[in-house]
Scaffold this active site. Structure first.
Site, mmCIF file in Angstrom:
data_model
loop_
_atom_site.group_PDB
_atom_site.id
_atom_site.type_symbol
_atom_site.label_atom_id
_atom_site.label_comp_id
_atom_site.label_asym_id
_atom_site.label_seq_id
_atom_site.Cartn_x
_atom_site.Cartn_y
_atom_site.Cartn_z
ATOM 1 N N GLY A 117 34.191 45.905 45.676
ATOM 2 C CA GLY A 117 34.504 44.874 44.694
ATOM 3 C C GLY A 117 35.769 44.131 45.054
ATOM 4 O O GLY A 117 36.641 44.681 45.724
ATOM 5 N N GLN A 147 43.012 39.474 43.240
ATOM 6 C CA GLN A 147 43.239 40.077 44.554
ATOM 7 C C GLN A 147 43.236 39.034 45.673
ATOM 8 O O GLN A 147 43.718 39.316 46.767
ATOM 9 C CB GLN A 147 42.186 41.146 44.853
ATOM 10 C CG GLN A 147 42.355 42.383 44.002
ATOM 11 C CD GLN A 147 41.329 43.420 44.382
ATOM 12 O OE1 GLN A 147 40.177 43.339 43.967
ATOM 13 N NE2 GLN A 147 41.757 44.383 45.186
ATOM 14 N N CYS A 157 41.750 51.110 46.758
ATOM 15 C CA CYS A 157 41.845 49.711 46.359
ATOM 16 C C CYS A 157 42.282 48.897 47.563
ATOM 17 O O CYS A 157 43.208 49.290 48.277
ATOM 18 C CB CYS A 157 42.865 49.575 45.231
ATOM 19 S SG CYS A 157 43.077 47.884 44.651
ATOM 20 N N LEU A 158 41.623 47.764 47.767
ATOM 21 C CA LEU A 158 41.985 46.882 48.876
ATOM 22 C C LEU A 158 43.434 46.412 48.769
ATOM 23 O O LEU A 158 44.070 46.123 49.779
ATOM 24 C CB LEU A 158 41.051 45.669 48.904
ATOM 25 C CG LEU A 158 39.582 45.982 49.155
ATOM 26 C CD1 LEU A 158 38.736 44.731 48.933
ATOM 27 C CD2 LEU A 158 39.374 46.539 50.544
ATOM 28 N N HIS A 181 36.879 49.320 37.708
ATOM 29 C CA HIS A 181 38.007 49.019 38.587
ATOM 30 C C HIS A 181 38.299 47.513 38.588
ATOM 31 O O HIS A 181 39.463 47.102 38.469
ATOM 32 C CB HIS A 181 37.654 49.512 40.002
ATOM 33 C CG HIS A 181 38.720 49.328 41.018
ATOM 34 N ND1 HIS A 181 39.443 50.383 41.526
ATOM 35 C CD2 HIS A 181 39.179 48.217 41.652
ATOM 36 C CE1 HIS A 181 40.308 49.926 42.427
ATOM 37 N NE2 HIS A 181 40.164 48.607 42.524
ATOM 38 N N GLU A 182 37.245 46.701 38.694
ATOM 39 C CA GLU A 182 37.447 45.244 38.765
ATOM 40 C C GLU A 182 37.903 44.669 37.425
ATOM 41 O O GLU A 182 38.758 43.780 37.391
ATOM 42 C CB GLU A 182 36.199 44.536 39.279
ATOM 43 C CG GLU A 182 35.761 44.977 40.670
ATOM 44 C CD GLU A 182 36.871 45.029 41.711
ATOM 45 O OE1 GLU A 182 37.772 44.164 41.692
ATOM 46 O OE2 GLU A 182 36.852 45.943 42.550
ATOM 47 N N HIS A 205 41.524 45.162 37.161
ATOM 48 C CA HIS A 205 42.287 44.139 37.897
ATOM 49 C C HIS A 205 42.473 42.885 37.046
ATOM 50 O O HIS A 205 43.546 42.285 37.048
ATOM 51 C CB HIS A 205 41.579 43.752 39.192
ATOM 52 C CG HIS A 205 41.925 44.613 40.359
ATOM 53 N ND1 HIS A 205 43.212 44.795 40.813
ATOM 54 C CD2 HIS A 205 41.139 45.340 41.184
ATOM 55 C CE1 HIS A 205 43.213 45.595 41.850
ATOM 56 N NE2 HIS A 205 41.959 45.950 42.103
#
Length: 161
Positions: free
Chosen positions: A46, A51, A89-90, A131-132, A135
């Protein structure tokens, strides 16, 4: 195809709640294309708009070979049953920590054209949805950690060597 660079922890955009999308226009279509191109990179489940430096409520997902997006998502349902697995996480490269999430989650929002959509998933998809949305609320998965997992993650951030 545009793969956008990922903002990393410390960038204020990651800690700022994203704004609702108000115009379903060409700019949004370009953002969604960039999100989907960016999430298509191998190993990505995701990517939320913050991000890639955009403070709008939109994210893309790439789970089980299925790539898509949700605009103005709302987490409307989570199961009482939980999963506790390593999450990364990226925006926090190289750090994985055991993170408790609901086993099943449902998100409602819109597609790029403003049509309502409902997305639900179990396991990895449920984890990605939660998770998204975090964010978009200005949170990262570290905020979900408690106890020794949180201490270990914060130590790893301070001393990555």
């Amino acid at each position: 195809m545009t793969i956008r660079p990922i903002r990393e922890l410390g960038d204020p955009v990651l800690r700022t709640p994203a704004d609702e999308v108000r115009s379903f226009d060409r700019e949004l279509a370009a953002l969604v294309r960039d999100l989907e191109d960016t999430v298509a990179d191998p190993g990505r489940a995701g990517v939320a708009a913050p991000q890639i430096g955009v403070g709008l409520r939109a994210f893309s997902y790439n789970v089980d070979g299925r790539i898509g997006h949700v605009v103005n998502p709302r987490l409307v349902e989570v199961s009482e049953e939980t999963q506790d697995g390593d999450e990364g996480c990226l925006s926090i490269p190289g750090l994985w920590a055991p993170t408790v999430r609901a086993m099943h989650a449902v998100v409602e929002g819109f597609d790029v054209h403003g049509e309502p959509l409902r997305l639900e998933g179990t396991g990895l998809m449920a984890r990605a949805l939660q998770h998204e949305v975090d964010h978009l609320d200005g949170k990262v998965f570290l905020d979900r950690l408690t106890g020794e997992a949180r201490k270990a993650a914060l130590r790893a951030l301070r001393d990555p060597g």
